[in-house]
Design an enzyme around this catalytic site. Structure first.
Site, short mmCIF file in Angstrom:
data_model
loop_
_atom_site.label_atom_id
_atom_site.label_comp_id
_atom_site.label_asym_id
_atom_site.label_seq_id
_atom_site.Cartn_x
_atom_site.Cartn_y
_atom_site.Cartn_z
CB SER A 39 -0.31 -25.04 7.99
OG SER A 39 0.03 -24.54 9.18
CG HIS A 70 4.64 -23.11 9.80
ND1 HIS A 70 4.22 -22.21 8.92
CD2 HIS A 70 3.37 -23.69 10.34
CE1 HIS A 70 2.97 -21.96 8.81
NE2 HIS A 70 2.46 -23.18 9.56
CG HIS A 92 0.67 -18.83 12.73
ND1 HIS A 92 1.78 -19.48 12.59
CD2 HIS A 92 -0.01 -19.01 11.80
CE1 HIS A 92 1.76 -20.46 11.64
NE2 HIS A 92 0.51 -19.94 11.02
CE1 TYR A 94 -0.03 -21.11 16.51
CE2 TYR A 94 -1.68 -20.33 14.92
CZ TYR A 94 -0.87 -21.19 15.22
OH TYR A 94 -0.23 -22.11 14.30
CD GLU A 95 4.11 -19.19 15.72
OE1 GLU A 95 5.33 -19.76 15.77
OE2 GLU A 95 3.74 -18.91 14.56
CB ALA A 122 -3.95 -24.73 5.76
CG MET A 224 -5.91 -20.04 13.39
SD MET A 224 -5.16 -20.98 14.31
CE MET A 224 -6.60 -22.14 14.50
CB SER A 225 -1.70 -16.66 8.96
OG SER A 225 -2.27 -17.54 7.77
CG ASN A 248 -10.11 -27.85 8.52
OD1 ASN A 248 -9.18 -27.32 8.17
ND2 ASN A 248 -10.81 -27.49 9.29
CG HIS A 262 -1.52 -28.85 12.86
ND1 HIS A 262 -1.70 -27.56 12.16
CD2 HIS A 262 -0.14 -28.92 12.85
CE1 HIS A 262 -0.68 -27.12 11.55
NE2 HIS A 262 0.41 -27.73 12.03
#
Ligand SMILES: O=P(O)(O)O[C@@H]1C[C@H](O)[C@@H](CO)O1
Length: 297
Positions: A39, A70, A92, A94-95, A122, A224-225, A248, A262
């Site tokens: 990201s 992306h 990902h 979650y997609e 990230a 998340m990846s 973050n 995000h």
């Protein structure tokens, strides 16, 4: 009750072969290095010389990127003379894609001749010594969805890709990690760390209790990846190197006013992107070609 073929995504060897052959017939580049942009890190693809760009939507069997930050295109070209393929945008869990689909590009790259994968992401910093903008070399991962059986290798094993039970204790190549430390030292980068990445399903960011738990389990950063891609790349015998940009700080304290979002993730990518590009390009220039790997087929 679902049958095995209903549970498991049907991205077979033949489909991967079809996609790899389609790409090979549409580009002169024969990539030995694959790069995945996390990201806000899509600029890495802009390092490639004589770029040839394919929109994901034009590539047979390829998923589409749905996440802001992306771009959703595959870029072929050379980096310091080395033929590369770069994913400007990844997929990902979650997609909503099956886990086999989000990791499919790893198998396609393997069939195209890629030997080394460089993955970026990230991530939220759990380690209290980490600051926003730090870059963590991933030395290991904790696959949280894996504990619930969500693993890209679940289902029938195709021996043409790799073995049924691949080793993961050497998932993140030791020599490449050392190379990154050496290059960062030469560049005077004082923001490089090394630690453990924990993957979660997302898309909701973690609660305070979840962050505290992941930290106690030994994770230095959460995202998340990446881990799923690394599992599939290692299964296929490619060596892997991965970096997390700490975009973050994970919220660990009930008195904190900080909130993960995000936009901050993308902004941190913008700030560090040029330095990351330099690090990655010098590493690629120094990559050895031979990949003597036990898992390789
Ligand atoms: O593709 P990566 O892992 O860099 O993306 C991270 C995780 C989420 O997709 C998103 C959260 O901001 O960034």
């Amino acid at each position: 009750m679902l049958s095995m073929s209903e549970c498991v995504s049907d991205d077979s060897y033949e489909e991967c072969r079809t996609t790899a052959d389609w790409l090979l017939s549409n580009t002169q580049v024969r990539p030995t290095v694959g790069i995945v942009c996390g990201s806000g890190l899509g600029g890495l693809a802009e390092m490639l010389k004589d770029p040839q760009v394919f929109k994901y939507s034009d590539i047979p069997n390829f998923p589409r990127s749905t996440v802001h930050g992306h771009a959703g295109q595959l870029v072929f070209g050379t980096l310091k003379g080395k033929p590369c393929v770069c994913m400007q945008g990844r997929f990902h869990l979650y997609e909503g894609y099956p886990i086999q689909k989000i990791t499919l590009p790893m198998r396609i790259f393997k069939l195209m001749g890629v030997e080394t994968m460089i993955l970026t992401n990230a991530a939220g910093g759990l380690n209290q010594d980490y600051k926003v903008g730090d870059v963590m070399i991933i030395k290991d991962h904790i696959n949280m969805p894996g504990f619930a059986g969500i693993n890209p290798l679940a289902g029938p094993n195709d021996d043409r890709f790799g073995v049924r039970f691949p080793c993961m204790s050497d998932a993140y190549n030791r020599e490449l990690r050392q190379l990154a430390h050496d290059v960062a030292a030469e560049l005077g980068y004082d923001f490089l760390k090394e630690g453990v990445y924990s993957v979660v399903g997302g898309p909701s960011f973690e609660t305070i209790a979840e962050c505290r738990m992941l930290h106690r389990l030994g994770a230095d950063a959460v995202g998340m990846s990446t881990a799923h891609e690394v599992i599939v790349a290692r299964h296929a015998g490619m060596r892997c190197f991965a970096l997390s940009l700490i975009s973050n700080r994970a919220v660990m304290d009930y008195d904190s006013q900080e909130k993960a979002n995000h936009e901050e993730v993308l902004e941190t990518g913008r700030v560090r992107s040029q330095q990351l590009e330099k690090l990655v390009s010098i590493m690629v220039a120094r990559l050895e070609q031979n990949n003597n790997d036990d898992n390789a087929f």
